[in-house]
Design a protein around this motif. Structure first.
Motif, PDB file in Angstrom:
ATOM      1  N   VAL A 221      -3.843   5.904  -1.815  1.00 45.15           N
ATOM      2  CA  VAL A 221      -4.309   5.137  -2.912  1.00 45.15           C
ATOM      3  C   VAL A 221      -5.142   4.523  -1.800  1.00 45.15           C
ATOM      4  N   PRO A 222      -6.436   5.036  -1.815  1.00 44.96           N
ATOM      5  CA  PRO A 222      -7.678   3.022  -1.416  1.00 44.96           C
ATOM      6  C   PRO A 222      -7.285   1.551  -1.078  1.00 44.96           C
ATOM      7  N   THR A 223      -6.566   1.743  -2.358  1.00 42.08           N
ATOM      8  CA  THR A 223      -6.482   0.439  -2.370  1.00 42.08           C
ATOM      9  C   THR A 223      -5.213  -0.648  -2.111  1.00 42.08           C
TER      10      THR A 223
ATOM     11  N   PHE B 278       0.827  -1.226   0.223  1.00 44.66           N
ATOM     12  CA  PHE B 278       0.033  -0.285  -0.271  1.00 44.66           C
ATOM     13  C   PHE B 278       0.643   1.386  -0.020  1.00 44.66           C
ATOM     14  N   VAL B 279       0.875   2.104  -1.005  1.00 44.43           N
ATOM     15  CA  VAL B 279       1.164   3.950  -0.845  1.00 44.43           C
ATOM     16  C   VAL B 279      -0.034   4.474  -0.219  1.00 44.43           C
ATOM     17  N   GLU B 280       0.371   5.904   0.337  1.00 44.84           N
ATOM     18  CA  GLU B 280      -0.625   6.473   1.387  1.00 44.84           C
ATOM     19  C   GLU B 280      -1.176   7.636   0.211  1.00 44.84           C
TER      20      GLU B 280
END
Lengths: 202, 358
Positions: free
Chosen positions: B255-257, B251-253
């Motif tokens: 991006v919601p998925t 996950f990256v900050e």
């Protein structure tokens, strides 16, 4: 600065009950209960921003990250299967998903089922090996068997009063329903402590 | 920006000995029919080829790579790729073309190879955003625990589904019905933390089994290499018929998925008649569109000119600005704007700065 959590609340009676839970758990936002057309309400000290959303849309907001957490009925979660974490059963908004119809109707070969929840109905009857014809309606489902549109309905039942008044009764119970706390998976990674704290205090 | 990212990532993988593999857009539909459960969706874009064969526009890259490389257990094949796949969009949207960047390490895969793949997953995420998380779990550990608890078939599926949703209350219900103690599973569902704090708890849940020793070894090595974004979280659940070991999601900050997904999939290799193990991951850069940092200026400068301005004057002004190293879009005054750093106006022979958009 405290991490801000975006919380999607379902508009309506359930939402107000749920808000009370949050308020009592230490996340109040009194401005929310005032009669206004405002849609978002902040309490920076508690680290929450609430907004009202159509109940069936809460899952969409949370899944797409517009809200970090939200409250949605288990019926919505079962019907739309959003890719979210289901962190708690809030034990409010309790009712059941049931099959209802006229008690003495003869059963046709292919059962005609009127419902607002086609996926739930499909899954339920598939597990029983029963072939059905789904009629997807958006409201006043109880009318369908009365007008001969369907043999039965799959719908939420609370007290059962509406069914009774129309001569219908619960034939089979599918699953109990209640309000659930859901969280966006990515938000959970970056705001773990904030989300865990609010979950535990509810 | 995505093109640049793709190039950087494949460049990174090559420095670790990965060879870039280019493949056809189409595969025989049969390949996907035989391995339906490995795919994210069972809806596939198909067409009939000129020779009558039913073909598919690739929904996945891993299956093609396994099929087209004859890896056996004595070899070590390291392949990276940057391909487009064709999948249905969310909620009844039509099919979409999605960029997929990734790598596969196949054959004589050992603990070091697994470590290296995880390191590359972390590096890939860091290239995109410093604030990232790699969730790590282990299907071998899960499998052993569920078997030891006597949970098979439909019940096992329900348990894994509940764990993937961190649904502790559902786990309590399932365990009650199956007459088993829920504590271990509930603890697993709740787990989410750095290896240092989580590893001691895992001993209590799984016992001192070989899979846990390997898991611990990998996480410690990664921590020593400076990979500080690793998070142990068992809600990463992949199909146990294919994935037998470490599985992970990135996950990256902003991006919601999850944008990166991978794991060790010896089960799939076996199913496709290969000896040897395999581990890999895939990254989906299209999901980065929503990130704030992606919204760059489209052009350095917009130069507005009046309708009466002679072509030579506009050309001279544009030329001059380009010599200063700017990307310039010259357009008639009053027309719409691209996102730009600065706006200019051509009056006679003079180029005047209008406002600063930066």
């Amino acid at each position: 600065m405290k991490t801000m959590l975006n919380v999607a609340l379902p508009k309506g009676r359930l939402g107000e009950t749920v808000y009370q839970l949050f308020a009592e758990a230490g996340y109040p936002c009194p401005a929310l209960l005032e009669k206004s057309r405002k849609l978002t309400f902040e309490n920076p000290e508690a680290g929450v921003r609430y907004f009202w959303v159509k109940p069936s849309d809460v899952a969409v907001y949370v899944e797409r990250g517009a809200a970090d957490i939200g409250v949605a009925g288990k019926d919505i979660l079962l019907e739309y299967q959003p890719d979210v974490y289901e962190l708690a059963d809030l034990n409010v908004g309790k009712c059941r998903m049931a099959v209802a119809g006229f008690p003495d109707r003869p059963v046709s070969q292919t059962l005609r089922v009127a419902t607002k929840f086609p996926n739930i109905a499909k899954t339920y009857y598939a597990a029983k090996g029963r072939d059905i014809d789904i009629i997807h309606l958006n409201g006043s489902i109880e009318i369908a068997p009365i007008l001969g549109l369907s043999d039965v309905i799959v719908d939420i039942v609370e007290t059962g009063k509406t069914l009774k008044e129309n001569g219908l009764e619960v034939l089979e119970e599918i699953v109990p329903i209640s309000a659930r706390l859901i969280a966006n998976k990515a938000s959970y990674k970056f705001k773990t402590d904030a989300i865990r704290t609010i979950t535990d205090s509810l | 920006m995505l093109q640049q990212l793709a190039q950087n990532l494949c460049g990174l993988y090559k420095t670790y000995g990965y060879q870039q593999y280019s493949m056809s857009k189409f595969e025989e539909y049969d390949l996907y029919l035989q391995n339906k459960d490995f795919l994210i969706s069972d809806r596939i874009l198909t067409f009939t080829d000129t020779d009558g064969r039913l073909m598919a526009l690739k929904p996945d890259v891993t299956l093609s790579i396994i099929k087209n490389t004859q890896t056996q257990q004595q070899m070590l094949q390291k392949i990276c790729y940057r391909e487009n796949v064709y999948r249905p969009g969310k909620s009844d949207q039509g099919f979409r073309e999605i960029m997929q960047i990734g790598l596969e390490c196949m054959g004589a895969v050992d603990t070091y190879s697994i470590y290296e793949v995880l390191l590359l997953a972390v590096s890939s995420l860091k290239q995109i955003c410093e604030n990232c998380v790699l969730d790590v779990s282990h299907m071998g550990l899960m499998h052993r625990l569920l078997e030891d608890m006597g949970l098979y078939g439909t019940v096992q599926k329900k348990v894994l589904d509940a764990i993937s949703h961190k649904n502790s209350h559902e786990l309590q219900n399932i365990c009650e019905e199956a007459n088993v103690a829920p504590d271990a599973l509930v603890a697993l569902a709740r787990l989410c933390g750095k290896p240092a704090e989580v590893l001691p708890q895992l001993n209590g849940i799984f016992g001192e089994v070989p899979e846990l020793a390997q898991f611990r070894q990998l996480l410690t090595a990664l921590e020593n290499a400076g990979a500080d974004c690793i998070n142990v979280d068992f809600s990463v659940v992949n199909d146990m018929n294919y994935y037998n070991g470490i599985v992970f999601r990135g996950f990256v900050e902003g991006v919601p998925t999850g944008i990166l997904s991978g794991g060790q999939y010896d089960g799939l290799m076996k199913k496709m008649g290969r000896t040897g193990k395999a581990i890999g991951f895939a990254l989906y850069p299209d999901l980065l569109e929503r990130m704030q940092t992606c919204r760059q200026q489209e052009v350095d400068a917009v130069l507005y000119y009046e309708a009466c301005a002679p072509v030579e004057d506009v050309a001279a002004a544009v030329s001059q600005m380009k010599e200063q190293g700017m990307n310039v879009c010259a357009q008639p005054a009053g027309t719409g704007t691209l996102r730009c750093t600065q706006r200019y106006f051509l009056k006679g022979n003079e180029v005047r700065l209008l406002e600063n958009d930066a």
